[in-house]
Design an enzyme around this catalytic site. Structure first.
Site, PDB file in Angstrom:
ATOM      1  N   GLU A 245       0.865  -1.180   0.000  1.00 50.63           N
ATOM      2  CA  GLU A 245       0.000   0.000   0.000  1.00 50.63           C
ATOM      3  C   GLU A 245       0.898   1.225   0.000  1.00 50.63           C
ATOM      4  OE1 GLU A 245      -3.466   2.184   2.640  1.00 50.63           O
ATOM      5  OE2 GLU A 245      -1.740   1.281   3.610  1.00 50.63           O
ATOM      6  N   ASP A 320     -10.696   1.583   3.687  1.00 45.04           N
ATOM      7  CA  ASP A 320     -10.384   2.988   3.989  1.00 45.04           C
ATOM      8  C   ASP A 320     -11.158   3.951   3.093  1.00 45.04           C
ATOM      9  OD1 ASP A 320      -8.460   2.279   5.901  1.00 45.04           O
ATOM     10  OD2 ASP A 320      -6.883   2.167   4.384  1.00 45.04           O
TER      11      ASP A 320
HETATM   12  C1  GLC Z   1      -3.410   1.878   6.118  1.00 44.37           C
HETATM   13  C2  GLC Z   1      -4.612   1.053   6.505  1.00 44.37           C
HETATM   14  C3  GLC Z   1      -5.479   1.882   7.390  1.00 44.37           C
HETATM   15  C4  GLC Z   1      -4.702   2.228   8.621  1.00 44.37           C
HETATM   16  C5  GLC Z   1      -3.359   2.894   8.281  1.00 44.37           C
HETATM   17  C6  GLC Z   1      -2.447   2.880   9.458  1.00 44.37           C
HETATM   18  O1  GLC Z   1      -3.723   2.991   5.360  1.00 44.37           O
HETATM   19  O2  GLC Z   1      -5.255   0.574   5.351  1.00 44.37           O
HETATM   20  O3  GLC Z   1      -6.687   1.259   7.698  1.00 44.37           O
HETATM   21  O4  GLC Z   1      -5.428   3.097   9.425  1.00 44.37           O
HETATM   22  O5  GLC Z   1      -2.688   2.213   7.250  1.00 44.37           O
HETATM   23  O6  GLC Z   1      -2.005   1.588   9.742  1.00 44.37           O
END
Ligand code: GLC
Length: 546
Positions: A245, A320
């Site tokens: 991500e 998210d």
């Molecule tokens: C990523 C996750 C999210 C989380 C963040 C911190 O963006 O998908 O849900 O709050 O990381 O870990």
């Protein structure tokens, strides 16, 4: 590297998927109960968001023990049963590794707090007077990104909640610990990993940011590629499916994270397409989606990644994001059509598609309109921030309704039964009140349903190499609101057009459309599409094979 081109991943947010024991909280046994449904859909992998021991400040993205399962979700035996039953159905599991930070309840942080210098070096502690944080960086959840610890007379960095302390990746011991965690789960037989905000792990410096919120000091930082190569190589996960991500990343970096010869990750999530309705780049400032911008995004990223042999994760939704159907589609008259159009548009692109639970049945935003019905820490924080910035309650809740992460976190709508068939107890977050109309039970057997359309798209990716392997090129002269592209493979063509609006859009295809089969939302033949120009109906998707 593993070939992921013809694979489809289904994302499960376990706490909202299926509750097996009536405590209102989804669990691993619940996932096992629904494996036949997932096999019927045809997906290859399940990405499960974190179910490890956690105080759940950020719904499990605050991990206190990476090797143990939070009792709310079940036991290690439940996990093993799930893995085994999934395997029987040809489905692999991908676990979510939150390695940018740990919970402050993690043993490492607790030792650091007790003054153990070895463990203090696992995190990012800095000296600075108690009324002056080391930098002006902002937490992604609002407020300053540093927290003062009086006993240590030091501040620690938390890019997210103050209960999520950033790890110090410069410390080789930290990197070794994380590799061990991957080896542990690999030995349990998992198929792959999703790495949470993994492009934030290498901090460039700890200077004030005169221009922004600090992100330029740690996004795609100086050692990030080196660290990823080391992690993947040493943990022996190169042949597993992996996705990173990437927060506020760049195309150049994504090319490196997922390039075929880079030995980093199988693919990347990036988010530019989900910012086209942020006014001035601010998530908490509403604007209608800029569809011209969306079109340009697809051209630049899809073609840019292709030019360098890099690979995308294709997605509209996750835990998210607000539901894409509510955001880019239509909840009313064109509910079914727009759900199918959005699905087709990305499933036929170049990359590996991800389906977020509920997308396959057309789930929508919550429309809660009351801050007490929301659960997410980010939504609650921003509701206050928006009011402090001068918005009225009514205005602030309208923004939260549109932008809250809880829009994607409501219980999966299995049936028209109580609590949408998700739980016999009171769900931890309310079910959206359209579940009597929008649910899986009413769609699984119906061959014209959204569910069946997803099923068709998944099986097409497996049977048609043009979808998994073909080159992509975009039509750049279409009217705003229409997105069109051509896939090509071994002399064959596939042309795809989607209308993202409720108006007809005239498309001039210059007579280039091939003469094969036509796929549209209900497979209704569109004999006119091969004329030199045709009209895309509202929210229509047309795919033509040659
Ligand atoms: C990523 C996750 C999210 C989380 C963040 C911190 O963006 O998908 O849900 O709050 O990381 O870990």
């Amino acid at each position: 590297m593993l070939n992921v081109k013809d694979k489809v991943v289904y994302q499960i947010y376990p706490r909202s998927f299926m509750d097996s024991n009536g405590d209102g909280f989804g669990d691993l046994k619940g996932v096992t109960m629904k494996l036949d449904y997932l096999q019927n859909l045809g997906v290859d992998y399940l990405w499960l968001t974190p179910f490890f021991i956690s105080p759940q400040v950020d719904n499990g993205y605050d991990v206190a023990d990476y090797r143990r399962i939070d009792p709310k979700f079940g036991t290690m035996e439940d996990f093993e049963e799930l893995a085994e039953e999934a395997k029987k159905r040809g489905i692999g599991l991908m676990l979510d590794m939150v390695f940018n930070h740990t919970s402050t309840e993690h043993e490492w942080f607790q030792k650091a707090l007790a003054g153990d210098e070895g463990y203090m070096d696992y995190y990012i502690f800095k000296e600075s007077p108690k009324d002056a944080p080391p930098t002006n960086w902002q937490s992604k959840f609002g407020g300053n990104a540093w927290k003062y610890v009086p006993a240590l007379k030091k501040w620690y960095l938390h890019l997210f909640d103050e209960k999520q302390a950033d790890l110090n990746w410069e410390n080789p011991k930290v990197r070794e610990e994380l590799k061990e965690i991957l080896r542990f789960w690999k030995a349990k037989g998992v198929s792959g990993f999703r790495f949470d905000v993994v492009n934030l792990i290498s901090k460039a410096d700890f200077e004030n940011d005169s221009m922004g919120d600090g992100r330029s000091h740690y996004t795609d930082g100086p050692h990030v590629h080196e660290y990823l190569k080391e992690l993947v190589g040493d943990a022996g996960i190169e042949d597993m499916i992996t996705v990173g991500e990437m927060s506020s990343t760049s195309l150049d970096n994504c090319i490196r994270y997922s390039g075929a010869d880079e030995h980093e990750l199988s693919m990347v999530f990036h988010f530019q397409h989900l910012k086209v309705d942020y006014k001035n780049g601010d998530k908490w400032s509403l604007m209608a989606p800029d569809l011209g911008e969306l079109g340009r995004f697809f051209v630049n990223w899809q073609e840019g990644m292709q030019d360098h042999n890099a690979w995308d994760a294709l997605f509209w939704d996750n835990h998210d994001q607000p539901r894409a159907l509510s955001r880019f589609g239509n909840e009313g008259e064109y509910w079914e059509k727009s759900a199918k159009m959005l699905a087709g548009l990305i499933h036929l692109m170049r990359g590996t598609p991800y389906i977020y639970q509920g997308d396959e049945i057309g789930m929508t935003n919550t429309h809660f309109h009351d801050i007490h019905r929301y659960r997410d820490v980010e939504s609650k924080n921003y509701f206050e921030i928006l009011k402090n910035n001068g918005l009225s309650e009514e205005e602030a809740i309208a923004v939260v309704d549109e932008r809250s992460r809880d829009n994607g976190r409501t219980p999966m709508q299995w049936s028209a039964a109580a609590n949408a068939g998700f739980s016999t107890g009171e769900p931890w977050i309310e079910v959206v009140d359209n579940f009597d109309r929008i649910n899986a039970a009413s769609q699984v057997e119906d061959e014209n349903s959204i569910f069946s359309f997803y099923k068709k798209l998944i099986s097409l990716r497996k049977s048609q190499k043009i979808i998994s392997e073909g080159r992509i090129s975009f039509e750049t002269d279409l009217p705003v609101g229409a997105i069109g592209y051509t896939r090509e493979y071994e002399g064959k063509k596939l042309c795809v057009f989607g209308n993202m609006t409720s108006e007809e859009i005239a498309v001039n295809d210059n007579g280039v459309l091939p003469a094969g089969a036509v796929l549209s939302q209900n497979d209704s033949a569109r004999p006119d599409v091969r004329d030199a120009g045709f009209a895309l109906r509202p929210y229509e998707l047309v795919a033509v094979w040659g």
